[in-house]
Design an enzyme around this catalytic site. Structure first.
Site, short mmCIF file in Angstrom:
data_model
loop_
_atom_site.label_atom_id
_atom_site.label_comp_id
_atom_site.label_asym_id
_atom_site.label_seq_id
_atom_site.Cartn_x
_atom_site.Cartn_y
_atom_site.Cartn_z
N LYS A 564 0.98 -1.10 0.04
CA LYS A 564 -0.12 0.01 -0.01
C LYS A 564 0.76 1.14 0.24
O LYS A 564 1.98 1.03 0.23
CB LYS A 564 -0.71 0.11 1.20
N ARG A 565 0.30 2.40 -0.03
CA ARG A 565 1.02 3.61 -0.11
C ARG A 565 1.69 3.67 1.34
O ARG A 565 1.16 3.17 2.18
CB ARG A 565 0.07 4.80 -0.34
N THR A 672 -9.07 -0.60 0.88
CA THR A 672 -9.74 -1.44 -0.07
C THR A 672 -8.92 -2.42 -0.33
O THR A 672 -9.29 -3.46 -0.88
CB THR A 672 -10.19 -0.75 -1.45
#
Length: 833
Positions: A564-565, A672
């Site tokens: 993820k980021r 998500t």
């Protein structure tokens, strides 16, 4: 093998080559497009040429649906959802479109008959990096669901020439490389030079009275930019519906100044072209300097103004009276980036189309809906007043008037409550004055929604509390979802095939049908097949890791993934502290039993975010030491997979055993990635944050590895006064992990390299890593024990997938349709071919 262009099977009678779905029709189309669009012939045609020819072949079939869809919408004057988002992270188009059209296998056969390999052609596709992460990917999932559910819709955004940077890792550090996704052209888009609008910037306004004695304002800009539309068709899964995404590119009104050229001013001759085109040049310019902030606001205004002008253009093809505009369109704001649209629609209605203010405001509020995506007040977008006034002088006047009327309403409801007035105002008067875009979005929309139950409750209690007390009826929750077409059917064809073989294919359009898998969790033969699918996926990811990083990993180890980021609140550094703790245990007792584990990280850090980039460096530095220590003996591996994007994510999700969703409770709006991992059979270790709460409710607490403080406990601990050093002093493992980082073991003997990170955790620790560390490490020990019982682990994984129906983007979109948008499906008839 030389490509074979001879037809093995004749094209069916009455089947059109441009739109037919049979193998011969597809094959002939590829051959034709290779010659007539690419201008290539067999001996010199490259794989990229064949990919482009195939892409145009698929696009032809999509355009057949699109023209019929557009005609139907026009004839029925269909109510339409317009989804405004500064990001659309679509991912590669080809595979998804093949699945949605139902021609994947026919295309594979056609390509094979031409002597080519479909997988190799799909690798030629450039990914359009038109987003930064979850926000843009959510928008793309929603477009897929809107088309699949046959909801008339248009996505509006920005056609960035250079998208999110490509990430390379050099000496352990992230290096940003320009994303040239358009360098070979984009076969999926259609340029619409006839759909173009003038967008004004800067200048000043002049007020006057018109012939009817009404006060009118004229905006005199100092720059006008042309915004040109580029359309990408978006088709539903096995439907006849094709909606579209319309992206805007900035161009100069006049690209070349002959006068300047003729007098020798060669730079001046093209200055306007360069200045105008810079607006849509790059995704998210560095907004630290004032010039970066100005460019960001220019981007947002250009795409919003163009989109609203486009909606009015389409509306006026049938109806001239704009007082019913909201009956034709509902506009969803995906976070605050498009919120300037509220002031822009007022400007268009009042200044350009002569609606009275009250009527224009009624139309505007009934048109817009606002989705909030953050719980951090500092992330709520705001613009300094001087910057805003210099670029959008008329909009500032409109915002002042909206604010004046709004605060009068607040004063009536809450007399003498100056604190509330100050908090609700569209203008932040504390210190340097700012325009608050979230406040504008709340005032100008008829619906305000969060994206997970916890997120929405926290919005109502904290971030937007004053607005909720004023208008509780506006607030509602719409938990995010993801499309199973891309993130199961396309990404994980083996698992999708096993599921479809067992319960049929209805789950692809109705994810609740996965519940039927619960019975199969008890079936030992099914569990064996499930385990084989997972291992095959892990082997594929292991091969990719070896190609990209040179690190060899064991597919039989536990694949523990955090992708993820990179951000401090997402706590990648908590995960690396756990890795260091495991490493310390192995150093102290090389003979200890340890469940073999491969820890895989992926994600990009914002170019100006030093601490996030330092975390990436730490991960790679720990990997370098751990992976080469003979004492570890391959029982623990650490990998940073570079350039995490949609294409790479589609390889990561299917291979994960454990999904790391470990953000500080109360910080993640939804997430998500947690849904995508769980849909692919990964078990989740996580806090009660964002959609984790609902995932745990659905899959059952016994199938979820929970740790850490709750959002309420985080709030209480911070309000009481949180001191991370107290946790460090009382926990020998945590203390040792931080000491090892500070000692220079992972930095070639340099104790200062990671000092900012260690000091931050020791003296600040804004995201409570130290408070959650012990709970996290103990939970990971439980993970390791259960993973050794593969039968139990597999049952838990099957039940996770079986209970993920709620997290389909189809469910989310149906809720938007019923609760907010008031829109029904429009069926497109099959033309019989």
């Amino acid at each position: 093998m030389a490509p074979n262009h001879e037809n093995s099977t004749p094209v069916k009678e009455k089947e059109r080559i441009r739109t037919g779905l049979s193998v011969p029709a597809i094959k002939q189309s590829i051959v034709d497009n290779l010659a007539y669009i690419q201008g290539r012939f067999t001996p010199i045609a490259t794989k990229r040429d064949y990919y482009m020819a195939l892409a145009y072949t698929v696009r032809d079939r999509m355009l057949d649906l699109w023209t019929r869809t557009a005609k139907t919408y026009f004839q029925k004057a269909s109510r339409t959802v317009c989804y405004l988002s500064a990001e659309f992270l679509l991912g590669p188009h080809l595979g998804n479109n093949l699945n949605n059209l139902g021609i994947y296998e026919n295309v594979r056969k056609a390509v094979e008959e031409l002597g080519m390999n479909l997988d190799e052609l799909m690798e030629q596709e450039e990914e359009p990096g038109l987003g930064n992460g979850g926000l843009g990917r959510l928008a793309a999932c929603y477009l897929d669901s809107l088309a699949t559910l046959e909801i008339p819709s248009i996505g509006y955004g920005i056609r960035y020439e250079f998208g999110i940077f490509d990430q390379e890792i050099r000496d352990g550090w992230q290096v940003e490389v320009t994303d040239k996704w358009l360098r070979y052209g984009n076969p999926w888009e259609i340029a619409r030079p006839e759909v173009a609008f003038d967008v004004k910037l800067g200048g000043h306004t002049e007020g006057s009275m018109d012939a009817q004695g009404r006060y009118r304002v004229k905006w005199i800009p100092n720059q006008v930019v042309k915004s040109v539309a580029y359309d990408t068709p978006i088709i539903g899964y096995r439907t006849q519906t094709a909606n579209f995404l319309r992206l805007w590119k900035a161009e100069a009104i006049e690209s070349f100044d002959f006068h300047a050229f003729n007098v020798g001013d060669y730079y001046g001759a093209v200055h306007e072209k360069m200045s105008s085109e810079n607006i849509t040049k790059v995704l998210y310019p560095n907004d630290e300097p004032a010039s970066g902030k100005l460019l960001r606001l220019q981007q947002q205004y250009l795409f919003v103004s163009s989109s609203l002008q486009d909606m009015i253009r389409i509306y006026r093809q049938r109806e001239k009276d704009l007082s019913r505009f909201h009956e034709k369109y509902v506009v969803q704001l995906n976070d605050t980036h498009p919120a300037i649209g509220i002031a822009e629609l007022m400007r268009l209605l009042v200044d350009e189309y002569d609606l009275e203010w009250e009527k224009a405001w009624e139309v505007t509020r009934k048109t817009f809906c606002y989705t909030n995506h953050t719980l951090m007040p500092e992330a709520l977008e705001k613009w300094s007043l001087p910057l805003f006034a210099s670029l959008l002088p008329r909009h500032l006047e409109i915002i002042y008037e909206i604010n004046r009327r709004f605060l009068e309403e607040v004063r009536v409801r809450f007399p003498e409550d100056e604190g509330r007035m100050s908090r609700l105002s569209l203008i932040d008067e504390n210190g340097e004055r700012y325009v608050r875009m979230a406040n504008l979005a709340c005032v100008g929309s008829h619906s305000i929604n969060g994206v997970a139950k916890l997120h929405t409750e926290l919005l109502k209690k904290d971030v937007l509390r004053d607005f909720c007390e004023l208008w509780p009826e506006k607030f509602n929750n719409k938990t995010n979802g993801v499309t199973p077409r891309r993130f199961m059917l396309l990404s994980n064809p083996q698992l999708a095939g096993l599921i479809s073989k067992s319960i049929g294919e209805s789950w692809i359009k109705n994810l609740d049908c996965l519940r039927e898998l619960e019975l199969y969790a008890r079936d030992s033969a099914f569990r064996t097949e499930w385990q084989k699918v997972k291992r095959d996926n892990k082997i594929r990811l292991a091969m990719l890791i070896s190609q990209r990083t040179g690190v060899s990993v064991d597919p039989d180890s536990l694949f523990d993934i955090q992708a993820k980021r990179i951000h401090e609140y997402k706590r990648q550094h908590l995960k690396i502290l756990h890795v260091i703790t495991l490493y310390n245990r192995l150093r102290e007792d090389p003979e200890m039993e340890l469940t073999p584990r491969t820890v895989i990280f992926g994600g990009k850090a914002a170019p100006g975010y030093y601490m996030a980039k330092l975390i990436i460096k730490l991960i790679n530095s720990v990997a370098e030491v751990v992976n080469n220590d003979p004492l570890v003996n391959n029982r623990l591996k650490v990998v940073f997979l570079p350039d995490y994007n949609v294409k790479n994510a589609q390889r990561v999700f299917p291979a994960a055993d454990l999904s790391e969703q470990i953000s500080t409770a109360g910080k993640e709006a939804s997430g998500t990635g947690n849904m995508k991992f769980a849909m692919n059979g990964a078990l989740t270790i996580g806090t009660l944050d964002g959609a984790n709460v609902e995932i745990r409710e659905e899959v059952g607490p016994e199938n979820f590895f929970l740790f850490g403080l709750t959002a309420e406990e985080v709030y209480q601990l911070k309000s009481q006064g949180y001191h991370s050093w107290e946790y460090i002093d009382s926990d020998a493992d945590l203390r040792e992990a931080l000491q090892v980082i500070g000692s220079g073991i992972f930095s070639g003997g340099d104790p200062n390299l990671f000092r900012p990170l260690v000091d931050n955790l020791t003296y600040h620790d804004d995201f409570l890593l130290c408070a959650d560390y012990r709970s996290y490490v103990d939970c990971q020990d439980r993970v390791a024990r259960i993973y050794q019982d593969q039968d139990r682990w597999t049952r838990m994984a099957i039940l996770n997938v079986a209970r993920m129906g709620k997290f389909s983007s189809d469910r989310a979109i149906l809720e938007y349709c019923m609760d907010i948008w008031n829109i029904d499906p429009v069926r497109i008839e099959n033309n019989g071919e």
